[in-house]
Design an enzyme around this catalytic site. Structure first.
Site, PDB file in Angstrom:
ATOM      1  N   LYS A  56     -10.024 -14.836   9.262  1.00  0.00           N
ATOM      2  CA  LYS A  56     -10.563 -16.184   9.112  1.00  0.00           C
ATOM      3  C   LYS A  56      -9.467 -17.236   8.939  1.00  0.00           C
ATOM      4  O   LYS A  56      -9.774 -18.378   8.607  1.00  0.00           O
ATOM      5  CB  LYS A  56     -11.538 -16.225   7.930  1.00  0.00           C
ATOM      6  CG  LYS A  56     -12.807 -15.394   8.161  1.00  0.00           C
ATOM      7  CD  LYS A  56     -13.733 -15.423   6.953  1.00  0.00           C
ATOM      8  CE  LYS A  56     -14.916 -14.472   7.130  1.00  0.00           C
ATOM      9  NZ  LYS A  56     -15.653 -14.277   5.883  1.00  0.00           N
ATOM     10  N   HIS A 100      10.790  -0.197  -4.699  1.00  0.00           N
ATOM     11  CA  HIS A 100       9.655   0.645  -5.050  1.00  0.00           C
ATOM     12  C   HIS A 100       9.908   1.067  -6.499  1.00  0.00           C
ATOM     13  O   HIS A 100      10.180   2.232  -6.780  1.00  0.00           O
ATOM     14  CB  HIS A 100       9.607   1.848  -4.113  1.00  0.00           C
ATOM     15  CG  HIS A 100       8.330   2.625  -4.161  1.00  0.00           C
ATOM     16  ND1 HIS A 100       7.275   2.296  -4.991  1.00  0.00           N
ATOM     17  CD2 HIS A 100       7.925   3.736  -3.487  1.00  0.00           C
ATOM     18  CE1 HIS A 100       6.285   3.161  -4.805  1.00  0.00           C
ATOM     19  NE2 HIS A 100       6.658   4.038  -3.916  1.00  0.00           N
TER      20      HIS A 100
END
Lengths: 355, 355, 355
Positions: A114, A168
């Site tokens: 969208k 990480h």
């Protein structure tokens, strides 16, 4: 007490120019974004907390106690980059603490279709939750999100479950936790020899863990890889700066008898953007049954998993093969980290003392 | 007390050669993998337990009691083969007992992309959970997983939610449970006439249920199908061996007035690997409003669902159409099975006695 | 007390011909399907309940109290049309109340592949749950489902989370709730000027909200859009019938100083079935920093989100930009609605009084 600064006090432009250590002071105690934000004492506190949670969880009454710790909170697991393993580990950590979870695991969310910006998407997710655990392919995006949240009226903690090729941080924590548990009865992590083997150029876990090991004394690190997959110079510079000893070599067998920990890795061809596979043949480093007499009785073998050929399944039941335990450790250390993020670690400590 | 053996005492090679009955003795009381592992007394205990759970759940206090039974456990729902129905039924069963669930429902997990073996993937999932509920397209894979788990330091129960073309043991249990409930006031399952109709060649539910019915006395089974979709000779051999009477026929209408239960099935063209659809036109067996006067007042109509044309929606509100109740029964019998797997069925029995 | 009728007393054929107001009397107090089913007093009760839930949730003990309210229930979230935002909002609302959730978010469920009708699919989902929260691309399908459930032995509430191009009743509720909160200290919603801006032809939120505003006194509504995207005549007819004043215009700037609320919308090109994008260029309505001096100090800016260019991010931290709060309000009003659907709102009211 380590330096703690407030993200709402700095512009994004100024923030981006900071060193990792400086950035860390803006994340500390609130967000978990980079391995470099942790101090040794924080790590040790998290390891102790993880072990307590793990022990309390063994009994039914203890497990039910833990589930009340964050039962008033909700976490959003946003995995724009798929990873069953990391997703499940964080989800389980939340469940241990009674934290409700919601997840968005699609690579394309309907909002992007969208025409929404990634920032609006994340802010939307944040509206429904008390914490965001996120994995994203774009390096630095998690940092951007944390900065953005700090500039709204409803800042919530961001936990980076892997971003880009570089960070990480909870993987590094679980690796350290596994080393701490493995060396508990032989003097702890200080002074140990840790060998990293395989694809050291592209794996973010090795880079993060190597950095965390500079927080320990008298370490010797070995980086064992073919030239094309060898560790980056930036990491070696960090080790030099911290005064941490290291050896760069292609010769695995000569290091085997000396190593206290052997950290195997697999080829990261997800990152091989050229797709020509040119480096794939290079890493034939391997550990198997035939090496079990060469390594020490106290040596531990780690691997961030998934593995391919680099570790033989024959050694899975050898007590020195700790990679499966290492994976489960991830769940405990993440539970500790999440609990501490919400500032409720004392409840575990009190329960544990009465246990 | 039925024979119970330990999977860790046998090699995979030796295990594979065992009969279904022999395999059952290795699964019993720990894993749920094949219909053949159940004894009649176990089934009856599960049915009683399911009904108690169902009744306790009707009141709010009871439902909240049930949610404390396994609130210290986590289940992994691994559905490598999609099935909303079976997934939801197991998930609801877990939720009734307060068991936290995590799911992997993608056909391709990210780890497979990274070159991990299916065994390592499952062992990973097992690291974060106390039970694995799995559905997998490869026949025997769930058994392999159970055997593998028994050879690790952290064996956890495996519940087979459908594997390959052959086994779907909890579907067979819910069918039996539905028959038991339906015939409760007319003497139970013993001595009843059960007609199987439609695609009997490929549906694993019919195969499993037919076998379970050999545990009951004086049964008569009817297999009503066109030649090309008729029941396999292996099942008929099992019935012969057990001394269970059966009739193989193409004539549905002649059986209708005699049947106590009519088990309708749909064409399984998922399994039509040739894809030529050659058998699709063959099954025009059908039950509808016009048959409601032919069947007995006490006859029940079952269907594992989803249905196509073989049952008219016109009869959905006829009390003899029990297929919707049958589906909901699946949730209760699975809750009973999961509770028993963790050995906490006595808590329900005590609560029920005080109820 | 508003009119309440029973869906099981009417045929589908007759039901389909009813007006929205008449349909509402069949849904009221049980299902949530259309904006037109709400009375003003119901809406006010829901708003009060939402605020109480929100306040109770602020404290840990309160949050844990809320989680016990529906801990004996399970909701099915069936999203045949993807929407992370709406999905997450409903999921969070359920979690606040301790309601367990299961979800089916695939566009194609495996059952559809197996040839099942949509009605059977939904009835299957209903078997495992106590409520269905559904979003479906087919207009009227949710109503059909509610009617169908009323004709089974196990009717459960249906909550429409968006169906077709027309109805999204909980979005209208959250918009009203946001207006009510925003105008709480300036006399409530009655008598206010509300401007709708952008794509008014296709957005179901504007249509539903405009209708709900007819329940308030002395309102003035402005519909600001290019001709091709202007509000439908059917809505204007409803306003006429209710005696609600309105202005249809293309001139945004002249309305700005008068509006108490500005409801921005984005181009809905999901609904642009022709795909020629012919209308996309038409809406260059926009609000940004340069308008902050034109609008009143008490004016609030709403947007159903996601946004594109129509609201500048520069004004996100202006206290009059309430769209982020509006989104979070959706979670609270949905929690209120779900709680009331199960008839347990009194437990919150009692707790709140003692608070």
């Amino acid at each position: 007490m380590a330096d703690v600064k407030n993200l709402s006090d700095i512009s994004w432009k100024a923030f981006k120019t900071l060193s990792l250590a400086e950035k860390g002071s803006y994340f500390r105690g609130r967000h978990t974004l980079i391995a470099q934000q942790f101090t040794r004492s924080e790590i040790e506190e998290l390891c102790t907390l993880a072990t307590r949670i793990k022990r309390i969880n063994k009994r039914r009454a203890g497990a039910n106690f833990l589930k009340g710790l964050l039962s008033d909170k909700r976490a959003m697991l946003y995995f724009a980059q798929p990873s069953s393993r990391t997703y499940l580990s964080h989800n389980a950590a939340c469940q241990i603490l009674g934290l409700d979870t919601m997840d968005v695991r699609d690579q394309k969310t309907s909002s992007e279709v969208k025409g929404e910006t990634p920032e609006d998407t994340i802010r939307t997710f944040s509206s429904y939750a008390d914490m965001i655990i996120m994995r994203h392919p774009v390096g630095g995006f998690a940092e951007r999100v944390a900065w953005m949240m700090a500039h709204t009226k409803r800042e919530i903690p961001i936990l980076n479950a892997g971003s880009g090729a570089d960070q990480h941080p909870t993987q590094a924590l679980l690796d350290i936790y596994t080393l701490q548990r493995s060396f508990e009865k032989i003097g702890g992590i200080d002074g140990k020899h840790v060998a990293f083997v395989g694809d050291l150029a592209r794996g973010r876990t090795v880079r993060s863990l190597a950095w965390l090991l500079t927080l320990y004394k008298d370490m010797t690190l070995y980086f064992i890889a073919p030239d094309s997959l060898q560790i980056g110079q930036d990491i070696l510079d960090q080790l030099d700066e911290a005064g941490t000893k290291y050896v760069v070599t292609e010769d695995f067998e000569s290091v085997m008898p000396k190593a206290d920990a052997i950290y195997m890795t697999r080829i990261q061809d997800e990152w091989d953007v050229d797709g020509d596979g040119s480096t794939t043949e290079a890493s034939d480093y391997y550990i198997g049954a035939e090496h079990m007499d060469i390594i020490k009785d106290t040596t531990v073998i780690l691997h961030p998993l998934p593995r391919r050929q680099e570790i033989s399944t024959e050694i899975d039941n050898d007590p020195r093969a700790v990679y499966w335990r290492q994976m489960r450790n991830g769940m405990w250390i993440r539970a500790a980290l999440i609990l501490k993020t919400f500032g409720r670690e004392d409840e575990v400590n009190r329960y544990y003392d009465d246990y």
